[in-house]
Design a protein around this motif. Structure first.
Motif, PDB file in Angstrom:
ATOM      1  N   THR A  96       0.956  -0.996   0.133  1.00 37.68           N
ATOM      2  CA  THR A  96       0.155  -0.020   0.136  1.00 37.68           C
ATOM      3  C   THR A  96       0.973   1.377   0.098  1.00 37.68           C
ATOM      4  O   THR A  96       2.010   1.236   0.677  1.00 37.68           O
ATOM      5  N   LEU A 112      -3.478   4.470   0.408  1.00 45.59           N
ATOM      6  CA  LEU A 112      -4.191   4.404   1.703  1.00 45.59           C
ATOM      7  C   LEU A 112      -5.054   5.755   1.875  1.00 45.59           C
ATOM      8  O   LEU A 112      -4.442   7.130   1.325  1.00 45.59           O
ATOM      9  N   TRP A 115       0.147  -0.161  -6.804  1.00 50.38           N
ATOM     10  CA  TRP A 115      -0.300  -0.183  -5.475  1.00 50.38           C
ATOM     11  C   TRP A 115      -1.671   0.697  -5.076  1.00 50.38           C
ATOM     12  O   TRP A 115      -1.264   1.831  -5.544  1.00 50.38           O
TER      13      TRP A 115
END
Length: 579
Positions: free
Chosen positions: A391, A437, A434
């Motif tokens: 992430t 967040l 990825w």
């Protein structure tokens, strides 16, 4: 489709519609019938399509559609009313519709220019100016083409002008300015820090530094970029002496994200005078806020920070256990800092990476090779952070994230925008795909500590032509004004204050309030559901609407500005002041 995408789409459609009408008018004046009819039909479709985007923007918030509804829409309607019937009658002499088509182009261009050059808020004066420009351009066109003014077109033009004045074009007015409050721009807080336990001296001066094997001319603290890392343990009293050797435009020290007393904040002309060559200034404050921070000059900050006048400030709760690494990311003369470095770490050792974005734009960070937690953001610990794998995190200009993990037996690497900047050994990882967040939904929530708000302010971020100075400039604006003409936000001690920050521009604005951390309430109407998020720097992206709040518990006069420092220098700075 996001509001930011709608703003961009509406702008493109407006340009295409205006270009279609103008092109059709030029083609008809040249008696190129098929081209004129084709361009006019295209412009008509684009104008109708724009009705959809304007409606969608109005639903997203009046801030995004005010001048479009009050100025552009009436002008576009006038364009269709004037040009449409003439086209439907399919005149034998296509040149006879040149003036109506060009009128439609002028009308579309007028609305577009109001958005681009004036923006928010809409006003009657700007609307009337746009109408007057359209009418004047049409009159000149009649003259140039040797045509006689059509009674129908004349009546429609007059009707539009009357409508602009009476019913529609920009009746919104600029929000009332804050009342004048006596102040001297240098709040005299009491010197309660006590005797210093940590002393530092920072000397600002021109320097030549080596970056990636190249010599670069820089401005530096103590001859290095970044400047010396200032460290303290909670409870220390810091004394930092700033000296200016030869920076002609002056320097100060602002403690970014560290909520110092107002007199120590380092904003020239507000909390202190600029430190000129040969002068010095002494800062003193207590280290009672654990976390990751940084310092930088606030005098001519766009140039000064970019050229290297910055450094790291870290306050730790106790002596460090494990590995504690600061990674301040910066771009100096187009070259990225820091240079990649490798530091072997034994398996099982706790590691904290303190990530600091000292640039004026957002950076993407990816930690490969281990699960990790985001322990703190902007110096404030998060509640219940959970492990993350594969992430990325996006850190706004001025922002800081602390990542913690236990060193595995295999290597770990940190990538910034795909470039490795730190590792414990060789790592091969593709991190570009990825997910990123969302800090608003990360960690464990707790109730908002306030049930009421004493003061509420709305900041609408935009661009516009600023005519207040000696020379016009295309400024970054707040509520239609640019520094120094933006009214201050006036609060009282212990007020609970809510900001609504709206970005109707096409660029990101990383927002930064000095002297306070703000609690994120909502973003784009969706409440924050994760750990309480106390920030001092956050990205307001195109079309975003953030609601944040704080307690006014640090008296003084505080800068409140975009931390893309070029934007701040171009007008996007205002002040929060205590009455």
């Amino acid at each position: 489709m996001t509001t930011g995408s709608l703003l961009a789409a509406d702008l493109v459609i407006a340009v295409l519609a205006a270009a279609g009408w103008l092109g059709g008018g030029a083609a008809s004046a040249a008696r190129r019938r098929p081209l004129a009819l084709g361009l006019a039909a295209f412009a008509l479709l684009a104008t109708l399509a724009r009705a959809i985007t304007i409606t969608a923007l109005a639903r997203a918030g009046w801030w995004f559609a005010a001048e479009k509804v009050l100025v552009a829409a009436p002008l576009s309607l006038a364009a269709v009313v004037v040009a449409g019937p003439r086209l439907l009658r399919a005149p034998g002499d296509i040149r006879s519709v040149a003036v109506p088509l060009l009128f439609a182009g002028y009308a579309g261009s007028g609305g577009l220019l109001v958005t681009v050059l004036h923006g928010y808020p809409a006003s009657a004066g700007v609307g009337l100016l746009a109408v007057a420009g359209v009418v004047a351009a049409t009159a000149v066109t009649w003259r140039a083409l040797g045509a006689r003014p059509s009674p129908t077109v004349s009546r429609v033009a007059l009707a539009v002008a009357v409508a602009a004045l009476v019913t529609g074009t920009g009746l919104a007015v600029t929000p009332d300015a804050a009342p004048g409050v006596p102040h001297d721009h240098r709040y005299r807080d009491a010197p309660t820090a006590g005797e210093p336990t940590r002393r530092f001296t920072l000397t600002a001066g021109t320097a030549t530094v080596s970056v990636s094997g190249r010599d670069v001319e820089a401005w530096a603290f103590n001859g290095q970029v970044p400047g010396p890392e200032l460290t303290a343990t909670v409870g220390d009293v810091l004394e930092v002496t700033l000296r200016n050797r030869d920076i002609g435009r002056g320097v100060t020290l602002h403690w970014h994200g560290y909520d110092v007393p107002n007199s120590q904040d380092g904003v020239p002309g507000v909390t202190q005078a600029t430190v000129l060559p040969g002068q010095e200034f002494v800062y003193r404050f207590r280290a009672d806020q654990v976390g990751t921070y940084w310092y930088h000059t606030h005098a001519v900050s766009d140039i000064g920070v970019r050229k290297g006048l910055y450094g790291v400030l870290v306050v730790r709760p106790a002596p460090v256990t494990g590995v504690d690494v600061t990674v301040p990311v910066h771009t100096l003369s187009g070259l990225p800092l820091p240079a990649p470095r490798t530091e072997p770490v034994e398996a099982g050792v706790p590691v904290r990476l303190r990530l600091i974005n000292t640039d004026s734009t957002t950076h993407r960070y990816a930690l490969a090779g281990t699960p990790f937690r985001v322990a703190a953001i902007d110096g404030s610990d998060l509640r219940g952070p959970t492990p993350l794998v594969d992430t990325a995190v996006m850190i706004p200009a001025g922002g800081r994230y602390d990542l913690v993990f236990t060193a595995p037996a295999t290597p770990v690497a940190l990538f910034v925008d795909g470039r490795e900047v730190y590792s414990t050994g060789p790592v091969s990882a593709a991190t570009g795909a990825w997910p990123v967040l969302d800090p608003l939904s990360y960690g464990v929530a707790s109730p908002v500590p306030w049930s009421r708000f004493d003061k509420e302010f709305t900041l609408v971020l935009d661009r516009g032509l600023d005519l207040r100075g000696l020379l016009p400039r295309y400024a970054h604006t707040v509520n239609g004004a640019a520094e120094p003409d933006i009214p201050p936000q006036v609060v009282r001690l212990d007020d609970i204050v809510r900001f609504t920050i709206v970005n109707r521009s096409q660029v990101v604005h990383p927002w930064h309030l000095h002297g306070h951390h703000v609690l994120v309430l909502t973003r784009n109407g969706k409440p924050a559901t994760g750990s309480p998020l106390w920030l001092d720097s956050f990205d307001v992206r195109p079309g975003d609407v953030w609601e944040v709040a704080f307690r006014a518990d640090n008296p003084g006069m505080w800068a409140n500005h975009c931390h893309n420092l070029a934007h701040a220098d171009a007008g996007m700075t205002l002040h929060l002041m205590y009455s």
